[in-house]
Design an enzyme around this catalytic site. Structure first.
Site, short mmCIF file in Angstrom:
data_model
loop_
_atom_site.label_atom_id
_atom_site.label_comp_id
_atom_site.label_asym_id
_atom_site.label_seq_id
_atom_site.Cartn_x
_atom_site.Cartn_y
_atom_site.Cartn_z
N SER A 33 2.79 7.27 4.02
CA SER A 33 3.50 6.10 4.46
C SER A 33 4.94 6.91 5.58
CB SER A 33 4.19 4.99 3.74
OG SER A 33 5.10 4.19 4.54
N TYR A 53 9.05 1.28 -3.07
CA TYR A 53 7.57 1.74 -2.44
C TYR A 53 8.06 3.09 -1.40
CZ TYR A 53 3.76 1.52 1.37
OH TYR A 53 2.96 1.82 2.29
#
Length: 255
Positions: A147, A160
């Site tokens: 990400s 996350y």
């Protein structure tokens, strides 16, 4: 059909979103696709139908990730799926795409949420790779979907973000470990992508859409195909000299 003819690929979380786009793209290049899903069987079947309608081949694997024995379950069902269609055993391309996300700052993350994030996003890919190495052929590809939050700080996704940072470290070190087998290992880091999971807060709000689009130097929101095309390149022979890298796929967000 094209540069992946004769290859077998497994994409986790391939029933929708980025995972589906990757599966469709790899199949379009000729790969036999193992379409993994956790619970949405209907969506997985739709992915397979789309692949077959385009002339490709695919089969489904159901395995819940983030639970004890998830890697063993996945590989047992992968092996069975190959036998059922009379395909040769083994794997050439593994894409660890399945993940869960939580949008909370450090004060809001619970112990249970933290553990769930690491179980699905870090522990599952680690043991899927560990238990699958005997199946992955020399010269294969391992691609981990990371990400952009590993480059751009978003306090509201802190736990996350940590999982994706761990995945990048995994890719780097694994690339070194598997180099002797000519297996490349890389991460691909998308930014915000227009998928169903983002529909409620992104698609239905023009102001938010414009704000997110402005992150990118191209002034648009990323699409699943943007990521799938990058993965297809890394999976190809053209990327044989790229390993241990984190490929930024954010559309030049917040440069």
């Amino acid at each position: 059909m094209g540069q992946l003819n004769g290859r077998t690929a497994l994409v986790t979380g391939a029933s929708r979103g980025i995972g589906r786009a990757i599966a469709l793209r790899l199949a379009a290049e000729g790969a036999l696709l193992a379409v993994h899903y956790g619970s949405n069987e209907a969506a997985a079947k739709e992915t397979i139908e789309l692949i077959e309608e385009a002339g490709g081949r695919a089969f489904a694997i159901r395995a819940e990730l983030g639970v004890p024995g998830d890697g063993a379950t996945l590989w047992t069902r992968f092996d069975a799926g190959l036998r059922d269609i009379g395909a040769e055993a083994g794997l050439d391309i593994l894409v660890n795409n399945a993940a869960i996300a939580r949008s909370k700052d450090i004060d809001g993350v619970t112990t249970e949420e933290f553990d769930a994030l690491f179980a699905v996003n870090v522990k599952a890919p680690f043991f899927i790779v560990q238990q699958g190495l005997g199946r992955i052929r020399d010269g294969g590809r391992i691609i981990n979907i990371s990400s952009g939050v590993t480059r751009i700080a978003y306090p509201e996704t802190i736990a996350y973000s940590m999982t994706k940072g761990a995945l990048n470290a995994f890719s780097l070190t694994l690339a070194k470990a598997l180099g002797a087998r000519n297996i490349t290992v890389n991460s691909v880091s998308p930014g915000i992508v227009d998928t169903d999971v983002n529909a409620d807060w992104l698609r239905d709000n023009p102001d938010v859409w414009a704000h997110v689009a402005a992150y990118s130097t191209f002034n648009r929101v990323g699409q699943p195909d943007d990521i799938a095309d990058i993965v297809a390149f890394i999976a190809s022979a053209d990327a044989r000299w790229i390993s241990g890298q984190n490929i930024d796929a954010t559309g030049g967000s917040q440069l």
